[in-house]
Write an enzyme that holds these catalytic residues in place. Structure first.
Site, short mmCIF file in Angstrom:
data_model
loop_
_atom_site.label_atom_id
_atom_site.label_comp_id
_atom_site.label_asym_id
_atom_site.label_seq_id
_atom_site.Cartn_x
_atom_site.Cartn_y
_atom_site.Cartn_z
N SER A 144 0.85 -1.19 0.00
CA SER A 144 0.00 0.00 0.00
C SER A 144 0.88 1.24 0.00
O SER A 144 2.02 1.20 0.51
CB SER A 144 -0.90 0.02 1.24
OG SER A 144 -1.56 1.28 1.37
N TYR A 157 -1.28 -0.69 9.94
CA TYR A 157 -1.32 -0.89 8.48
C TYR A 157 -0.05 -0.33 7.84
O TYR A 157 0.56 -0.99 6.98
CB TYR A 157 -2.56 -0.21 7.91
CG TYR A 157 -2.97 -0.71 6.54
CD1 TYR A 157 -3.48 -1.99 6.37
CD2 TYR A 157 -2.86 0.11 5.42
CE1 TYR A 157 -3.87 -2.45 5.12
CE2 TYR A 157 -3.25 -0.34 4.17
CZ TYR A 157 -3.75 -1.61 4.03
OH TYR A 157 -4.14 -2.06 2.79
#
Length: 253
Positions: A144, A157
């Site tokens: 990501s 994350y």
């Protein structure tokens, strides 16, 4: 492998984890449309079989393997049972949007297990199979842009996705002599089912217009082309790289 100008994946066997919906499904469909035999993965066998049947209805060569990537023994057994896997896409992941005020070390460990440890275990299993057969292959990790940037209230994350990019480089160095390339795809903001509520929020639309070069949400199918490229002969000399598919988010100041 074949002609380096040929984008066809005919004859390749691909496994895409977490491919029942969203970006995983888009990537699986793209690989199958390019000619690969694709194995879908998810934890719910009923949902998985339904998605696989739908893709077969599109004329695509698709199978299904239901297993939880965090159950390492079961995951290794399932992947080994598939036979030769030429292309592995490590896509499974989930979001825990919390900051240091409430995210515990145990919560972070669970995120590491889902995103990072499972990707390593599956990559190791697939790589061992390819090396034993003396076959080249492709491993593609889905990280990501948050792994490159960081965002308040989203500690876990950002941490695990940065780790996945590091794993990509390490595996590329380790497996390169065996003809196995390892790359990472870093999505930006995509209008998937998970982000459906945010995609309808005018404030998010305004933010994207100011924060990205293209000024909009990505469409799930827009990530498939990069994965198809990395999976084939056209990307035979690319390894250890993280490619952002983010509409210019990481390059727009």
């Amino acid at each position: 492998m074949g002609d380096c100008t040929d984008f066809s994946l005919a004859g390749r066997n691909a496994l895409v984890t977490g491919s029942v919906r969203g970006l995983g499904l888009a990537m699986a469909r793209g690989l199958a449309r390019a000619g690969a035999r694709v194995v879908l993965n998810g934890r719910d066998p009923v949902a998985l079989d339904g998605v696989a049947a739908g893709l077969r209805g599109e004329g695509l060569d698709v199978d299904a393997a239901a297993f939880d990537v965090t159950d390492l023994d079961a995951a290794r057994e399932a992947v080994t049972a598939l036979g030769s896997v030429d292309v592995l896409v490590n896509n499974v992941g989930h979001r825990d949007r919390r900051g240091v005020d409430s995210l515990t070390p145990g919560d972070l460990t669970r995120m590491v297990d889902v995103h990072l440890t499972s990707a390593y275990a599956l990559s190791q299993t697939v790589a061992h199979g390819l090396v034993s057969l003396r076959k080249p292959g492709r491993i593609i990790n889905v990280s990501s842009v948050i792994g490159q940037l960081g965002r308040p209230g989203d500690v876990a994350y950002a941490t695990v996705k940065a780790g996945l990019d590091g794993l990509t480089r390490a595996l590329a160095a380790d497996l390169g002599p065996n003809g196995i390339t390892v790359n990472s795809v870093a999505p930006g903001t995509f209008a998937t089912e998970v982000n459906a509520q945010l995609a309808e929020d005018p404030q998010w639309a305004d933010w994207l217009r100011s924060r990205t070069s293209l000024g909009r949400w990505g469409r799930p199918e827009e990530i498939a082309g990069v994965v198809v490229f990395l999976a084939g002969d056209t990307a035979s000399f690319i390894t250890g790289q993280t490619i952002s598919v983010d509409g210019g988010m990481t390059t727009t100041f």
